[in-house]
Design a protein around this motif. Structure first.
Motif, short mmCIF file in Angstrom:
data_model
loop_
_atom_site.label_atom_id
_atom_site.label_comp_id
_atom_site.label_asym_id
_atom_site.label_seq_id
_atom_site.Cartn_x
_atom_site.Cartn_y
_atom_site.Cartn_z
N ALA A 36 15.85 -33.47 26.02
CA ALA A 36 14.49 -33.20 25.53
C ALA A 36 14.50 -32.86 24.05
N LEU A 37 13.55 -33.44 23.32
CA LEU A 37 13.36 -33.12 21.90
C LEU A 37 12.15 -32.22 21.76
N ILE A 38 12.36 -31.03 21.22
CA ILE A 38 11.25 -30.12 20.91
C ILE A 38 10.73 -30.46 19.52
N MET A 39 9.48 -30.87 19.43
CA MET A 39 8.86 -31.18 18.14
C MET A 39 7.91 -30.04 17.80
N THR A 40 8.13 -29.41 16.65
CA THR A 40 7.34 -28.25 16.26
C THR A 40 7.26 -28.17 14.75
N ASP A 41 6.74 -27.07 14.24
CA ASP A 41 6.55 -26.93 12.80
C ASP A 41 7.45 -25.83 12.24
N PRO A 42 7.63 -25.82 10.91
CA PRO A 42 8.54 -24.83 10.31
C PRO A 42 8.15 -23.38 10.60
N GLY A 43 6.86 -23.10 10.71
CA GLY A 43 6.42 -21.74 10.99
C GLY A 43 6.89 -21.26 12.35
N VAL A 44 6.80 -22.12 13.35
CA VAL A 44 7.25 -21.76 14.69
C VAL A 44 8.77 -21.59 14.70
N VAL A 45 9.45 -22.50 13.99
CA VAL A 45 10.91 -22.37 13.90
C VAL A 45 11.30 -21.04 13.25
N GLY A 46 10.64 -20.72 12.14
CA GLY A 46 10.94 -19.49 11.41
C GLY A 46 10.64 -18.23 12.20
N SER A 47 9.69 -18.31 13.13
CA SER A 47 9.31 -17.14 13.92
C SER A 47 10.30 -16.83 15.03
N VAL A 53 11.24 -21.73 24.48
CA VAL A 53 11.20 -23.04 25.13
C VAL A 53 12.61 -23.56 25.38
N GLU A 54 13.46 -23.34 24.40
CA GLU A 54 14.82 -23.88 24.46
C GLU A 54 15.63 -23.26 25.60
N ARG A 55 15.53 -21.93 25.77
CA ARG A 55 16.36 -21.24 26.75
C ARG A 55 16.11 -21.72 28.17
N PRO A 56 14.85 -21.78 28.67
CA PRO A 56 14.67 -22.26 30.05
C PRO A 56 15.08 -23.73 30.24
N LEU A 57 15.02 -24.52 29.17
CA LEU A 57 15.48 -25.90 29.27
C LEU A 57 16.99 -25.95 29.44
N ILE A 58 17.69 -25.19 28.62
CA ILE A 58 19.16 -25.15 28.71
C ILE A 58 19.59 -24.61 30.07
N ASP A 59 18.90 -23.56 30.54
CA ASP A 59 19.23 -22.98 31.84
C ASP A 59 19.06 -23.99 32.98
N ALA A 60 18.16 -24.96 32.75
CA ALA A 60 17.92 -26.00 33.77
C ALA A 60 18.87 -27.18 33.61
N GLY A 61 19.82 -27.07 32.68
CA GLY A 61 20.79 -28.14 32.47
C GLY A 61 20.30 -29.28 31.60
N ILE A 62 19.23 -29.04 30.84
CA ILE A 62 18.67 -30.06 29.95
C ILE A 62 19.31 -29.94 28.57
N GLU A 63 19.76 -31.06 28.01
CA GLU A 63 20.25 -31.07 26.63
C GLU A 63 19.03 -31.02 25.70
N VAL A 64 19.12 -30.21 24.65
CA VAL A 64 17.93 -29.94 23.83
C VAL A 64 18.21 -30.20 22.35
N GLY A 65 17.26 -30.83 21.68
CA GLY A 65 17.27 -30.97 20.23
C GLY A 65 15.96 -30.44 19.67
N VAL A 66 15.96 -30.10 18.39
CA VAL A 66 14.76 -29.54 17.76
C VAL A 66 14.46 -30.30 16.48
N TYR A 67 13.22 -30.80 16.39
CA TYR A 67 12.70 -31.36 15.14
C TYR A 67 11.60 -30.43 14.68
#
Length: 412
Positions: A36-47, A53-67
């Motif tokens: 899964a690719l998480i698409m978000t903005d710099p403000g959300v990343v900085g916060s 979002v990332e943690r429950p995905l990883i816990d479910a065995g999903i590989e995660v990337g962030v844009y």
């Protein structure tokens, strides 16, 4: 009862409630996605919110990337980098996480990946050639309703106007609406995005395409937001108010996603496209003036809006009750400190002719309006909204200057 054939479209799954975000791993797995690719903005990343979002995905065995480079009011030219990022990472699912802009970017990226079609070619209705990657939409603001709609909005830099891509292929597969995710939303964003959500409900309620499916949702959305927005703006930690805003925005998204928005959005798009005014603010600038114009075409509906906003209309004529909705909207904008005049955001009266041309190009929206609008009507509405009585346009430090005579008289 309305017996015409109606089509009502929503995501296949809508997950709501406090801590609903913990369901995201299961939802991605249900889509048979692995990366899964998480698409978000710099403000959300900085916060630091991406981890929620990332943690429950990883816990479910999903590989995660962030844009994390989505921008507010996204120009069409900004899409290429994200599409390339998604293609090169071989992602099979996209999570749009943030405000409406990030979700819109996620939705359009899903259909641009591995496609020869450009976003410019898809502007309009049902011009998207195919369904793209599955999308899960997770809003961090209570505003756009993009998590449940078939529309994505972008700024066309060449035309200085916002344009929409509308297609059933853009409806997210899953919407996750968790009020906890909106707690950190700043007051001014809560106010502007909340007004946007309220406007979605009002326009859906008065659209010529309103149905028995959309009317109850739109009315309930008006009630929820009207009761919650002041508290959400000035006491942002109040989870009950945040929940009311989140569900009210969701209802607005479903309502306008099916009934359509009307002239408020048509007139606000050129304001956003030309002067880069945030979408919720641009809509608020136009709302009372368009309501005032539309009111005579459907007085009972506007009187019902007044009631939904908490106004007491006992003893009033239908016309006076309808007018109460306009005044209630003006007072709300004052209370939560959202600009109401073009001059409040530095837009000169000399821009009105060009703004009117831009608004006239939004026929996809104007056809939904309960009262027909000519170019002259649109110019008059912009003039009504031009300058706050007793002031002239903002000076360099962002404050209004007192003038001996107002440049234009606002409609009373």
């Amino acid at each position: 009862m309305d017996m015409k054939i109606r089509v009502h479209r929503t995501p296949k799954s809508i997950v709501t409630g406090v801590d609903a975000i913990t369901r995201i791993g299961a939802e991605v797995s249900n889509l048979r996605a692995k990366k899964a690719l998480i698409m978000t903005d710099p403000g959300v990343v900085g916060s630091g919110m991406v981890e929620t979002v990332e943690r429950p995905l990883i816990d479910a065995g999903i590989e995660v990337g962030v844009y994390g480079k989505c921008v507010p009011e996204p120009p069409m030219s900004s899409l290429e980098e994200g599409v390339k990022f998604c293609e090169e990472g071989h992602y099979d699912c996209i999570v749009g996480f943030g405000g409406g802009s990030a979700i819109d970017v996620a939705k359009i990226t899903s259909v641009l990946v591995n496609s020869e079609t450009t976003v410019e070619e898809m502007v309009g209705v049902e011009l998207v050639p195919r369904k793209g990657l599955p999308v899960i939409a997770v809003p961090t603001t209570a505003g756009t309703g993009s998590e449940v709609t078939a529309v994505a909005i972008f700024a066309n830099e060449k035309l200085n106007v916002k344009q929409g891509v509308s297609s059933g292929f853009l409806i997210p597969n899953v919407a996750i609406v968790d009020p906890i995710l909106t707690l950190s939303c700043p007051a001014h964003v809560t106010a502007a995005s909340g007004m946007d959500a309220l406007i979605h409900n009002i326009e859906a309620y008065t659209s010529v395409n309103a149905t028995m499916h959309t009317d109850p949702l739109a009315r309930e959305g008006i009630e929820l937001i009207s009761k919650s927005i002041r508290t959400a703006v000035f006491d942002g930690s109040n989870i009950e108010a945040r929940a009311g805003m989140a569900i009210g925005a969701l209802m607005g998204g479903i309502s306008f996603g099916n009934a359509g928005v009307t002239a408020v959005h048509a007139l606000s798009y050129p304001i956003g496209g030309t002067f880069h005014v945030p979408h919720g603010v641009a809509n608020t600038l136009m709302l009372p003036w368009v309501m005032e114009y539309n009111m005579l075409a459907c007085l009972p509906y506007f009187s019902e809006i007044a009631v939904a906003m908490g106004e007491n209309i006992e003893g009033l004529s239908v016309r006076d009750a309808a007018a109460r909705s306009v005044e209630a909207m003006r007072q709300l904008a004052v209370d939560i400190q959202v600009p109401q005049y073009l001059s409040d955001v530095g837009i000169p009266e000399s821009a009105i002719e060009d703004l009117a041309d831009g608004a006239m190009s939004q026929q996809r929206l104007l056809v939904n309006n309960p009262r027909r609008l000519t170019r002259d009507d649109i110019i008059q509405i912009y003039k009504n909204a031009a300058v706050r009585p007793g002031t002239e346009p903002l000076n360099g430090n962002g404050k209004a200057k007192t003038a001996a005579k107002p440049k234009a008289k606002a409609a009373q």
